[in-house]
Design a protein around this motif. Sequence first.
Motif, short mmCIF file in Angstrom:
data_model
loop_
_atom_site.label_atom_id
_atom_site.label_comp_id
_atom_site.label_asym_id
_atom_site.label_seq_id
_atom_site.Cartn_x
_atom_site.Cartn_y
_atom_site.Cartn_z
N TYR A 189 0.84 -1.19 0.00
CA TYR A 189 0.00 0.00 0.00
C TYR A 189 0.88 1.25 0.00
CZ TYR A 189 -3.83 -3.16 1.17
OH TYR A 189 -4.76 -4.16 1.14
N SER A 190 0.42 2.28 -0.68
CA SER A 190 1.22 3.49 -0.81
C SER A 190 0.95 4.47 0.32
CB SER A 190 0.94 4.17 -2.15
OG SER A 190 -0.40 4.62 -2.20
N HIS A 191 1.92 5.33 0.58
CA HIS A 191 1.80 6.41 1.55
C HIS A 191 2.11 7.71 0.81
CE1 HIS A 191 1.52 4.09 5.37
NE2 HIS A 191 2.07 3.15 4.61
N GLN A 192 1.09 8.47 0.52
CA GLN A 192 1.26 9.73 -0.21
C GLN A 192 1.31 10.88 0.79
OE1 GLN A 192 -1.57 10.07 -3.46
NE2 GLN A 192 -1.52 7.87 -3.83
N MET A 193 2.53 11.30 1.10
CA MET A 193 2.73 12.36 2.09
C MET A 193 2.97 13.69 1.39
SD MET A 193 5.19 10.27 4.73
CE MET A 193 5.09 8.48 4.80
N ASP A 194 2.27 14.71 1.82
CA ASP A 194 2.37 16.02 1.16
C ASP A 194 3.73 16.67 1.42
OD1 ASP A 194 -0.19 15.83 0.09
OD2 ASP A 194 -1.10 16.63 1.92
N ALA A 195 4.21 16.61 2.65
CA ALA A 195 5.51 17.22 2.97
C ALA A 195 6.08 16.58 4.22
CB ALA A 195 5.36 18.73 3.18
N ILE A 196 7.40 16.47 4.26
CA ILE A 196 8.10 15.94 5.43
C ILE A 196 9.21 16.91 5.82
CG2 ILE A 196 9.42 14.02 6.39
CD1 ILE A 196 8.25 12.22 4.26
N LEU A 197 9.19 17.34 7.06
CA LEU A 197 10.24 18.22 7.59
C LEU A 197 11.21 17.37 8.40
CD1 LEU A 197 11.44 21.03 8.27
CD2 LEU A 197 9.90 21.08 10.24
N VAL A 198 12.49 17.44 8.04
CA VAL A 198 13.53 16.65 8.73
C VAL A 198 14.43 17.60 9.50
CG1 VAL A 198 15.45 15.04 8.43
CG2 VAL A 198 13.47 14.92 6.90
N PRO A 246 17.30 17.77 13.18
CA PRO A 246 18.06 16.94 14.13
C PRO A 246 17.27 16.62 15.39
CG PRO A 246 19.37 18.80 13.35
CD PRO A 246 17.96 19.06 12.94
N PHE A 247 16.13 17.31 15.58
CA PHE A 247 15.31 17.14 16.78
C PHE A 247 14.14 16.17 16.55
CE2 PHE A 247 17.57 21.02 17.28
CZ PHE A 247 17.72 21.26 18.64
N PHE A 248 13.53 16.27 15.37
CA PHE A 248 12.30 15.52 15.11
C PHE A 248 12.01 15.49 13.61
CE2 PHE A 248 11.39 19.91 16.39
CZ PHE A 248 10.87 20.41 15.21
N ILE A 249 11.04 14.67 13.24
CA ILE A 249 10.49 14.61 11.89
C ILE A 249 9.03 15.04 11.98
CG2 ILE A 249 10.03 13.14 9.87
CD1 ILE A 249 12.96 13.20 10.50
N VAL A 250 8.56 15.83 11.02
CA VAL A 250 7.14 16.20 10.98
C VAL A 250 6.57 15.86 9.61
CG1 VAL A 250 5.41 18.01 11.29
CG2 VAL A 250 7.55 18.12 12.56
N ILE A 251 5.42 15.18 9.63
CA ILE A 251 4.69 14.90 8.40
C ILE A 251 3.52 15.87 8.31
CG2 ILE A 251 3.49 13.14 7.04
CD1 ILE A 251 4.74 11.06 9.00
N PHE A 252 3.43 16.58 7.20
CA PHE A 252 2.34 17.54 7.01
C PHE A 252 1.33 16.99 6.00
CE2 PHE A 252 5.88 20.36 8.26
CZ PHE A 252 5.30 21.00 9.34
N GLU A 253 0.09 16.94 6.41
CA GLU A 253 -1.01 16.59 5.51
C GLU A 253 -1.75 17.90 5.21
OE1 GLU A 253 -3.59 14.13 3.27
OE2 GLU A 253 -1.71 13.61 4.28
N VAL A 279 -2.16 18.30 10.49
CA VAL A 279 -3.03 18.56 9.35
C VAL A 279 -3.08 20.07 9.16
CG1 VAL A 279 -5.38 18.40 8.42
CG2 VAL A 279 -4.40 16.48 9.71
N VAL A 280 -2.68 20.52 7.99
CA VAL A 280 -2.61 21.95 7.70
C VAL A 280 -3.73 22.32 6.74
CG1 VAL A 280 -1.20 23.82 6.78
CG2 VAL A 280 -0.12 21.95 8.05
N ILE A 281 -4.55 23.27 7.14
CA ILE A 281 -5.66 23.74 6.30
C ILE A 281 -5.16 24.93 5.49
CG2 ILE A 281 -8.05 24.52 6.26
CD1 ILE A 281 -7.59 21.69 7.42
#
Length: 252
Positions: A6-15, A17-24, A83-85
Motif C-alpha cells: 500500500y502506498s503512503h502519499q505524504m504532502d511534505a516531510i520536515l527533517v 536533528p530534533f524531530f520529523i514532521v509529516i504535514f497533511e 493537518v494543515v488547512i
Amino acid sequence: MNEKGYSHQMDAILVTPFFIVIFEVKLLSGVLFYKSAQHEFYRIPNDKRENFRNPLDQVYRHQLFLEQCFRKWQITIPVHFSVVIANQQAVLDESLENFPTFHISGVPNFIEYLYLNTAKTNANMNMIIAKLKQLYQALPPRRTISLDRLRKGVLCRWCDYKHVMFYHYGSFTCNVCKAKSRDVVFETLYHYRTLLGEKISNRQFLEFFGMTNIKVCSNILSRLGLEQRGAKKGTYYIIPENILSWSKKKTE
C-alpha cells in the motif's frame, strides 16, 4: 510503499536533528468539525453536512509507517504529524482544538513548540534523507483534466506558447512570428501524453491539435511511425515516453 504493497502519499516531510514532521495539507472550505470518539471528520460548507475521510487518521497512518521504517534502520528520532488547512477562509470548530490541525499560518508556531519541547538527537541527518529518498517514488501524472479545459492547437514555442500554429503543406506555421516547423508535432504529442494519456486516435488528434480535416490527421499519425493498435474506427496510436527525442526525425 509499505510491506503490504500500500502506498503512503505524504504532502511534505520536515527533517530536523530534533524531530520529523509529516504535514497533511488540505484545501477545505466551510466549517470543519471532528468527533474523535467516532473518528468522524465533517464540514458544513453551505448549511449542509458533508462527511469525508478523516485526515488525522490518514497522517497518523503515515506516522506509524515512518516509525516502523526508522526502527528497521535503527534510527531513533521522534516522528510528529499535523493537518494543515491551506484555505484561510475555512473555519475550524472548537472540536479540533486538542488535535494538531490548524491553518497554514500556524505552522511556524507548531514547529517552534516542537523545538522547545524536544531534545536534539544524535540521528544522522544525511542517512535519514538518503533513506527517505530511497523510499520515494514519483506518482504518474494525473490525467483527469477535461479536454474542454485545455487550450487547443499547436502552440508556438518561439512566441512563448502564446499563439497557435497552423498546419499547411506538411509544416506548422505561426502567423505572428512566421516560424515554420515540422517537429513541433512531437512536442504537442508530449503535451497530450502528459495531460491526457499515451493513447491517441485520429479524432483525438484532430481535437487536441485544433485541426479540421480528419483525413489529414490520419495521414500525419500514420507517417510518424507510432505503434498502431486497433482496426478501422477503433484504431489508435501509442505515444512513447521518449516522444520528444523523435523531433530529429523528418515528417514527410
